[in-house]
Enzyme design. Structure first.
Site, mmCIF file in Angstrom:
data_model
loop_
_atom_site.group_PDB
_atom_site.id
_atom_site.type_symbol
_atom_site.label_atom_id
_atom_site.label_comp_id
_atom_site.label_asym_id
_atom_site.label_seq_id
_atom_site.Cartn_x
_atom_site.Cartn_y
_atom_site.Cartn_z
ATOM 1 N N ASP A 200 -9.483 60.715 45.795
ATOM 2 C CA ASP A 200 -8.495 61.085 46.797
ATOM 3 C C ASP A 200 -9.172 61.759 47.991
ATOM 4 O OD1 ASP A 200 -5.536 61.415 47.295
ATOM 5 O OD2 ASP A 200 -6.116 63.520 47.425
ATOM 6 N N GLU B 292 -25.017 56.788 34.360
ATOM 7 C CA GLU B 292 -25.516 57.217 33.039
ATOM 8 C C GLU B 292 -24.673 56.636 31.910
ATOM 9 O OE1 GLU B 292 -25.368 61.453 32.702
ATOM 10 O OE2 GLU B 292 -26.598 61.713 34.508
HETATM 11 C C1 NOJ Z 1 -3.763 60.806 49.459
HETATM 12 C C2 NOJ Z 1 -2.751 60.526 48.400
HETATM 13 O O1 NOJ Z 1 -2.661 59.131 48.222
HETATM 14 C C3 NOJ Z 1 -1.458 61.137 48.875
HETATM 15 O O2 NOJ Z 1 -0.373 60.761 48.076
HETATM 16 C C4 NOJ Z 1 -1.622 62.634 48.911
HETATM 17 O O3 NOJ Z 1 -0.457 63.213 49.459
HETATM 18 C C5 NOJ Z 1 -2.824 63.024 49.779
HETATM 19 N N1 NOJ Z 1 -3.978 62.226 49.531
HETATM 20 C C6 NOJ Z 1 -3.211 64.461 49.509
HETATM 21 O O4 NOJ Z 1 -3.789 64.583 48.248
#
Ligand code: NOJ
Length: 568
Positions: free
Chosen positions: A228, A277
């Site tokens: 993310d 790994e």
């Molecule tokens: C991207 C994620 O896909 C989204 O749903 C989220 O709100 C933001 N990152 C923050 O983590």
């Protein structure tokens, strides 16, 4: 609060035998299905999807024909941002089940030949994370503060934020903390909601902790991580002002001091060493919003991650010239780093493509239902185009049912945090997160165990006709189209393999390309216009987004907004 597997002597789920140690890179042409756990299947009937629910539906995903499942976060979380605010990275939130459920899910998936990719959220934690709570409780002298970005405010009494950065969800990217004595204290940085404080990746404890979290889940047997905000971990030295507002609009054009900083790549190099790994080719997938596909390619250099989402493709409207350009640029950008290009049309953050394509071009956040029929016709054609391209494709749960976005959710049921903040990104992401329909004529349509039972967002009445049950066996349904497409893709290596397409001439508004492999050749024709188009039939029809295609004396009639796959 970290949970433990009851029987700690259990060995980790075995990697998928067929591919462990195999020379073929399974991920290069994999079709990866995104499960949004809240909205996929609710086993305990509380209205919220859960891991036992996902587990019970794994055979459906195997039969659909996907290679891997990416699960959005199911970790312990106060759910300020639907789980993208993690309080404990090694625990499953009770609303989704337990670590034992995660373990059972991974084992079952592997037995069915499906790989499991989990979401990792390293840019920020929840404000309820133990580190952040201690940093607040112990006051300004706490060494834990350096694991986040705490700064004194500007102004006479520190009443102004330390810099001018804006939160992606709207408002300032800073919130003022309260010192243990109750007086206003330092500010902390949060690129998203105030409940999501950003980690300071310059602090060695943060880097160590995430390496340990990676190993925790790899030891559990997961096949990879979707990372993310992969572009956000490192901030420019000194956290410099940007010098203007409406910064969100600048994203995508400029390198911002909080995104796509060169320092992030060292982190991914260290993660790649860990992934390598483990047996069975564990992968990292970057969610990196960068100004260009070329910059995205930096994340998938041979010693970094394996894949990155292609958001430029997702953002391209249904237009032949624009599609051809983005396909070329995407393939050209990934070739020098020898990474597969990825393709994606929908996810949990954007308006579903069946709705986007039924509206005039207008970005990825659309608030009107538009022309449903047109949207679905184009969506089906767009999916066949995507699945014919070389590389890896991502599907978002429910797109195989042709689900539209729910554009008329009442304000009082909405939960997207950006909906409640001013002038931020989208705010209407709940529309693509409505629980999916499985069966029956009454909500929640098999999402939960009881007819008439709850679902955390209400489903439209017409979704009874879109359920898995209603579409199964109907050759005209979108579900059967996806099933056929994925079966053909498996049987036709020319579809996903390699990194080349050969463009062939065709009438205005159409796309025609050829793909060759040792096993045979394949042609894909796409008509993006609203009219029928006559073309020379290049071979034998394999599949068509409109169900059938008229071929006469070597000529084929391409229906409006359609895609045809041909064996040649
Ligand atoms: C991207 C994620 O896909 C989204 O749903 C989220 O709100 C933001 N990152 C923050 O983590």
């Amino acid at each position: 609060m970290t949970q433990n597997l009851a029987d700690t002597s259990r060995p980790a789920a075995a990697p998928i035998a067929a591919n462990a140690g195999a020379t073929r890179d399974w991920w290069r042409d994999a079709v990866i299905y995104q499960v949004y756990p809240r909205s996929f299947a609710d086993a305990n009937g509380d209205g919220m999807g859960d891991l036992p629910g996902v587990r019970s539906r794994l055979p459906y995903l195997r039969d659909l024909g996907v290679d891997a499942v990416w699960l959005s976060p199911f970790y312990a979380s106060p759910q300020a941002d639907a789980g993208y605010d993690v309080a404990d990275y090694r625990a499953v939130d009770p609303m989704f089940g337990s670590l034992l459920d995660a373990d059972a899910l991974i084992r079952d998936a592997h037995q069915l030949g499906l790989r499991i990719i989990v979401d990792l959220v390293p840019n920020h934690s929840s404000d309820q994370h133990e580190w952040f709570q201690r940093a607040l409780r112990d006051g300004p002298a706490s060494p834990l503060r350096d694991r986040y970005h705490f700064r004194p405010g500007k102004g006479e009494n520190g009443e102004l934020p330390p810099n001018d950065w804006e939160s992606i969800f709207g408002g300032p990217a800073w919130t003022r903390s309260t010192d243990p004595d109750g007086t206003p204290g330092d500010w902390y940085l949060h690129l998203f909601a105030p409940e999501q404080p950003d980690f300071n990746w310059e602090n060695a404890a943060v880097a160590d902790e995430f390496r340990s979290i990676l190993r925790f889940w790899l030891d559990m047997g997961v096949d990879g991580f979707r990372i993310d905000v992969a572009h956000g971990l490192v901030k420019a030295q000194g956290l410099p002002d940007i010098g203007g507002s409406d910064q969100l609009k600048l994203l995508g054009n400029d390198v911002m001091p909080f995104f796509d900083q060169d320092g992030v790549h060292e982190i991914y190099r260290s993660w790649r060493r860990i992934l390598d790994e483990y047996p069975g080719q564990r992968i990292g997938v970057a969610e990196a919003w960068t100004p260009t596909v070329q910059r995205t390619a930096n994340y998938v250099r041979p010693d970094e991650l394996h894949q990155a989402f292609n958001f430029q493709y997702l953002g391209t409207h249904w237009d032949a010239a624009a599609l051809r350009e983005v396909i070329d640029v995407s393939l050209d950008s990934m070739r020098p780093v020898d990474a597969p290009t990825t393709w994606v049309l929908s996810n949990h953050d954007v308006t579903r493509h069946a709705t986007r394509f039924g509206n005039p071009p207008g970005g990825t956040q659309i608030r009107t239902a538009g022309d449903r029929e047109l949207g679905l016709r184009r969506a089906r054609a767009a999916t066949l185009l995507m699945l014919a391209l070389p590389g890896s494709a991502y599907l978002y749960q429910g797109e195989e049912l042709g689900l539209p976005d729910v554009t008329d959710l009442p304000d009082e049921v909405r939960q997207d945090p950006s909906f409640f903040r001013q002038a931020g990104q989208d705010g209407f992401r709940d529309g693509c997160r409505v629980p999916i329909p499985w069966s029956g004529t009454e909500a929640p349509y098999g999402f939960g165990p009881t007819a008439g039972g709850p679902s955390w967002l209400p489903q439209p009445a017409e979704w009874a006709g879109l359920s898995v049950e209603a579409q199964t066996g109907d050759p005209t349904s979108t579900l059967e189209l996806y099933r056929s497409a994925l079966a053909v893709r498996r049987a036709t290596p020319a579809l996903g393999a390699g990194s080349e397409v050969t463009w062939l001439d065709g009438p205005e508004g159409t796309l025609t390309f050829r793909r060759d492999s040792a096993e045979g050749s394949f042609v894909c024709t796409v008509n993006t216009t609203g009219e029928k188009v006559l073309v020379g039939a290049p071979g034998r029809v394999l599949l068509c987004s409109t169900g059938s295609v008229e071929v006469n004396a070597g000529e084929a009639v391409l229906e409006a907004d359609s895609t045809v796959w041909w064996a040649v």
